[in-house]
Design a protein around this motif. Structure first.
Motif, PDB file in Angstrom:
ATOM      1  N   GLY A 217      -2.294   2.226  -7.685  1.00 32.31           N
ATOM      2  CA  GLY A 217      -2.255   2.430  -6.246  1.00 32.31           C
ATOM      3  C   GLY A 217      -3.188   1.495  -5.500  1.00 32.31           C
ATOM      4  N   SER A 218      -4.427   1.345  -5.977  1.00 29.26           N
ATOM      5  CA  SER A 218      -5.391   0.482  -5.275  1.00 29.26           C
ATOM      6  C   SER A 218      -4.939  -0.970  -5.315  1.00 29.26           C
ATOM      7  CB  SER A 218      -6.780   0.624  -5.898  1.00 29.26           C
ATOM      8  OG  SER A 218      -6.802   0.194  -7.252  1.00 29.26           O
ATOM      9  N   TYR A 219      -4.450  -1.410  -6.471  1.00 33.23           N
ATOM     10  CA  TYR A 219      -4.015  -2.799  -6.613  1.00 33.23           C
ATOM     11  C   TYR A 219      -2.840  -3.096  -5.683  1.00 33.23           C
ATOM     12  CZ  TYR A 219      -2.020  -6.987  -8.787  1.00 33.23           C
ATOM     13  OH  TYR A 219      -1.502  -8.243  -8.995  1.00 33.23           O
ATOM     14  N   GLN A 220      -1.837  -2.230  -5.697  1.00 35.67           N
ATOM     15  CA  GLN A 220      -0.635  -2.511  -4.926  1.00 35.67           C
ATOM     16  C   GLN A 220      -0.836  -2.298  -3.433  1.00 35.67           C
ATOM     17  OE1 GLN A 220       2.609  -0.366  -6.793  1.00 35.67           O
ATOM     18  NE2 GLN A 220       2.726  -1.835  -8.471  1.00 35.67           N
ATOM     19  N   PHE A 221      -1.623  -1.310  -3.036  1.00 32.44           N
ATOM     20  CA  PHE A 221      -1.873  -1.099  -1.609  1.00 32.44           C
ATOM     21  C   PHE A 221      -2.674  -2.249  -1.003  1.00 32.44           C
ATOM     22  CE2 PHE A 221      -0.566   3.392  -0.991  1.00 32.44           C
ATOM     23  CZ  PHE A 221      -0.057   3.256   0.282  1.00 32.44           C
ATOM     24  N   SER A 222      -3.664  -2.765  -1.730  1.00 35.13           N
ATOM     25  CA  SER A 222      -4.487  -3.840  -1.166  1.00 35.13           C
ATOM     26  C   SER A 222      -3.673  -5.089  -0.902  1.00 35.13           C
ATOM     27  CB  SER A 222      -5.661  -4.158  -2.098  1.00 35.13           C
ATOM     28  OG  SER A 222      -5.202  -4.616  -3.367  1.00 35.13           O
ATOM     29  N   ARG A 223      -2.577  -5.263  -1.618  1.00 38.37           N
ATOM     30  CA  ARG A 223      -1.732  -6.444  -1.434  1.00 38.37           C
ATOM     31  C   ARG A 223      -0.565  -6.193  -0.481  1.00 38.37           C
ATOM     32  NH1 ARG A 223      -4.793  -6.699  -5.378  1.00 38.37           N
ATOM     33  NH2 ARG A 223      -5.348  -8.611  -6.474  1.00 38.37           N
ATOM     34  N   LEU A 224       0.106  -5.066  -0.647  1.00 43.54           N
ATOM     35  CA  LEU A 224       1.258  -4.812   0.213  1.00 43.54           C
ATOM     36  C   LEU A 224       0.838  -4.522   1.650  1.00 43.54           C
ATOM     37  CD1 LEU A 224       4.279  -4.869  -0.112  1.00 43.54           C
ATOM     38  CD2 LEU A 224       4.257  -2.387  -0.420  1.00 43.54           C
TER      39      LEU A 224
ATOM     40  N   VAL B  68      -2.428   1.558  16.562  1.00 41.19           N
ATOM     41  CA  VAL B  68      -0.976   1.715  16.434  1.00 41.19           C
ATOM     42  C   VAL B  68      -0.401   0.686  15.465  1.00 41.19           C
ATOM     43  CG1 VAL B  68       1.209   1.478  17.673  1.00 41.19           C
ATOM     44  CG2 VAL B  68      -0.663   2.788  18.694  1.00 41.19           C
ATOM     45  N   LEU B  69      -0.816  -0.564  15.621  1.00 37.02           N
ATOM     46  CA  LEU B  69      -0.288  -1.632  14.771  1.00 37.02           C
ATOM     47  C   LEU B  69      -0.742  -1.467  13.322  1.00 37.02           C
ATOM     48  CD1 LEU B  69      -0.778  -4.651  17.193  1.00 37.02           C
ATOM     49  CD2 LEU B  69       1.384  -3.548  16.570  1.00 37.02           C
ATOM     50  N   ALA B  70      -2.012  -1.088  13.119  1.00 37.46           N
ATOM     51  CA  ALA B  70      -2.523  -0.893  11.762  1.00 37.46           C
ATOM     52  C   ALA B  70      -1.813   0.279  11.074  1.00 37.46           C
ATOM     53  CB  ALA B  70      -4.024  -0.662  11.788  1.00 37.46           C
ATOM     54  N   THR B  71      -1.598   1.363  11.826  1.00 38.44           N
ATOM     55  CA  THR B  71      -0.905   2.518  11.262  1.00 38.44           C
ATOM     56  C   THR B  71       0.527   2.166  10.890  1.00 38.44           C
ATOM     57  OG1 THR B  71      -2.277   4.030  12.550  1.00 38.44           O
ATOM     58  CG2 THR B  71      -0.203   4.896  11.690  1.00 38.44           C
ATOM     59  N   LYS B  72       1.196   1.387  11.745  1.00 37.35           N
ATOM     60  CA  LYS B  72       2.569   0.965  11.457  1.00 37.35           C
ATOM     61  C   LYS B  72       2.621   0.155  10.165  1.00 37.35           C
ATOM     62  CE  LYS B  72       6.332  -1.826  13.402  1.00 37.35           C
ATOM     63  NZ  LYS B  72       6.727  -2.702  14.541  1.00 37.35           N
TER      64      LYS B  72
ATOM     65  N   VAL C  95       0.381   0.090   7.592  1.00 37.96           N
ATOM     66  CA  VAL C  95       0.025   0.903   6.425  1.00 37.96           C
ATOM     67  C   VAL C  95       1.157   1.874   6.088  1.00 37.96           C
ATOM     68  CG1 VAL C  95      -1.573   2.659   5.568  1.00 37.96           C
ATOM     69  CG2 VAL C  95      -2.453   0.648   6.764  1.00 37.96           C
ATOM     70  N   ALA C  96       1.791   2.435   7.112  1.00 41.63           N
ATOM     71  CA  ALA C  96       2.917   3.346   6.862  1.00 41.63           C
ATOM     72  C   ALA C  96       4.075   2.602   6.204  1.00 41.63           C
ATOM     73  CB  ALA C  96       3.368   3.984   8.170  1.00 41.63           C
TER      74      ALA C  96
ATOM     75  N   PRO D 169      -1.228   7.360  -0.873  1.00 42.43           N
ATOM     76  CA  PRO D 169      -0.253   7.155   0.197  1.00 42.43           C
ATOM     77  C   PRO D 169      -0.038   8.353   1.111  1.00 42.43           C
ATOM     78  CG  PRO D 169       0.881   7.610  -1.855  1.00 42.43           C
ATOM     79  CD  PRO D 169      -0.574   7.555  -2.190  1.00 42.43           C
ATOM     80  N   HIS D 170      -0.609   9.513   0.771  1.00 47.97           N
ATOM     81  CA  HIS D 170      -0.353  10.717   1.555  1.00 47.97           C
ATOM     82  C   HIS D 170      -0.862  10.586   2.990  1.00 47.97           C
ATOM     83  CE1 HIS D 170       0.126  14.950   2.513  1.00 47.97           C
ATOM     84  NE2 HIS D 170      -1.139  14.988   2.897  1.00 47.97           N
ATOM     85  N   ALA D 171      -2.051  10.008   3.182  1.00 48.62           N
ATOM     86  CA  ALA D 171      -2.696   9.984   4.504  1.00 48.62           C
ATOM     87  C   ALA D 171      -2.382   8.709   5.275  1.00 48.62           C
ATOM     88  CB  ALA D 171      -4.206  10.152   4.330  1.00 48.62           C
ATOM     89  N   TYR D 172      -1.134   8.273   5.229  1.00 43.46           N
ATOM     90  CA  TYR D 172      -0.793   7.001   5.887  1.00 43.46           C
ATOM     91  C   TYR D 172      -0.856   7.109   7.415  1.00 43.46           C
ATOM     92  CZ  TYR D 172       3.832   9.132   6.508  1.00 43.46           C
ATOM     93  OH  TYR D 172       4.869   9.970   6.845  1.00 43.46           O
ATOM     94  N   ARG D 173      -0.863   8.330   7.963  1.00 38.31           N
ATOM     95  CA  ARG D 173      -0.985   8.489   9.418  1.00 38.31           C
ATOM     96  C   ARG D 173      -2.438   8.532   9.885  1.00 38.31           C
ATOM     97  NH1 ARG D 173       2.942  12.356   8.036  1.00 38.31           N
ATOM     98  NH2 ARG D 173       5.058  11.892   8.781  1.00 38.31           N
TER      99      ARG D 173
END
Length: 381
Positions: A178-185, A211-215, A217-218, A300-304
């Protein structure tokens, strides 16, 4: 080429059949060369240079004294074990021990290196970055759960330096994935919003930045969730968000030196320090928000729940983005750890990659988690 073919190549009327070592008539040398195959002619022509008058050189004063011995190489002192603060060293050994096996781990863990080291120089910005497996993981032989990314996003007219750190939750089975893929995607999706982020930074519009950062990350969370769910169909364990739980902190810095604002996007604990006049601070002196996050939320649960914080810096200040493996000891009551890193990274020279790695491994008892730290220096105009 076999023997008969080789005889055919050389058995021609112009070839000299004398054995090697026999004397050759100098007057017949041209005829001898004319009879050689092309490749041999080229070799002989190259290796047998035209004769020329040798230049007159002064006599070598050491020629009669025999060969000159090589000087003994200077031995540089080894750095040895990274230093520790406090009266007693940490209980764990300071070096890697075991590591995951292909037979007892997922397909990602056995190939996760103990250390990542990176850096860059972009205009007046200089970056040093290191991610190091913690002492407790060294002892267990488990993989490093932290990850990091250093890259540039956006078009030239709206370019941003992106620095990201992620800390996989220790109890999560695939948190290192999760950490590896989230930091890149997350960087991929933030790149799609780079022009809007650049404009919001120029306008100091914190709400738009959130707003843009949340979009972004989501979007990253949705893509990763979908991929992980498909992969789980071929495994006995069903997909669950908590298996891939990770924090994420992204610092975005415009490469245009005229824009002095930066934005920190955060989910979960960890965050940013600013080294100002020899002191580590985690608040914006211009009345901005807190730069350290202590929430227990995770992707990924707290993407909001993306938090976007504006800060304004000046050349000469050092920014430190890190996971809690370094932000926690920086806030401990004993100031020795913070003072040592302030002295190392607050000097007139940016450390080399190897020096930065050694300094980043400064140890403190009871702080044995993975440690990821990215520092940014900005040269004075």
């Amino acid at each position: 080429m076999n023997y008969d073919e080789s005889r055919g190549a050389y058995d021609d009327p112009g070839h000299d059949h004398r054995r090697m070592g026999e004397a050759t008539d100098p007057d017949g040398l041209d005829a001898h060369i004319a009879g050689l195959p092309y490749g041999v002619i080229a070799h002989e022509t190259i290796t047998r240079a035209p004769e020329a008058a040798a230049p007159t050189l002064p006599p070598d004063p050491q020629a009669s004294e025999g060969p000159v011995p090589f000087a003994e190489p200077e031995t540089e002192p080894l750095r040895g074990v990274p230093v520790h603060v406090g009266h007693h060293p940490p209980s764990y050994p300071p070096h890697p021990l075991g590591r995951p096996s292909m037979r007892d781990a997922d397909a990602f863990a056995p190939f996760s290196p103990v250390v990542l080291l990176d850096g860059a120089q972009i205009g007046r910005l200089t970056v040093r970055a290191a991610s190091v497996r913690g002492d407790s993981h060294n002892w267990e032989g488990s993989c490093r759960q932290d990850a990091m990314a250093v890259t540039r996003i956006g078009p030239p007219e709206a370019e941003l330096l992106l620095l990201a750190v992620a800390d996989g939750v220790g109890s999560a089975l695939y948190s290192h994935v999760g950490s590896y893929q989230f930091s890149r995607l997350a960087a991929v999706y933030l790149d799609r919003e780079a022009e809007g982020i650049h404009a919001a930074l120029y306008a100091r519009d914190e709400d738009e930045l959130r707003v843009l950062a949340t979009k972004a990350v989501a979007g990253a969370a949705a893509e990763l969730r979908s991929g992980w769910a498909r992969a789980a169909q071929h495994q006995p364990r069903p997909y669950a968000d908590q298996d891939y739980a990770t924090t994420l902190h992204v610092l975005l810095i415009p490469t245009d030196a005229r824009i002095r604002d930066r934005v920190l996007c955060s989910v979960g604990d960890g965050g940013l320090f600013v080294l100002r006049e020899g002191r580590w601070e985690h608040g914006d002196p211009d009345g901005g928000g807190e730069l350290l996050d202590t929430r227990t939320e995770a992707l990924p649960h707290a993407y909001r729940s993306v938090k976007a914080t504006l800060l304004r810096t000046v050349p000469g200040e050092v920014l430190l983005l890190g996971t809690d493996g370094i932000t926690n000891p920086l806030t401990q009551k004993d100031p020795e750890f913070a003072r040592r890193l302030a002295n190392a990274w607050g000097g007139p020279e940016v450390p080399s990659l190897s020096d930065f790695l050694w300094q980043a491994q400064t140890r403190a008892k009871s702080y044995d988690d993975d440690r990821t730290v990215i520092c940014v220096w900005e040269e004075q105009a």
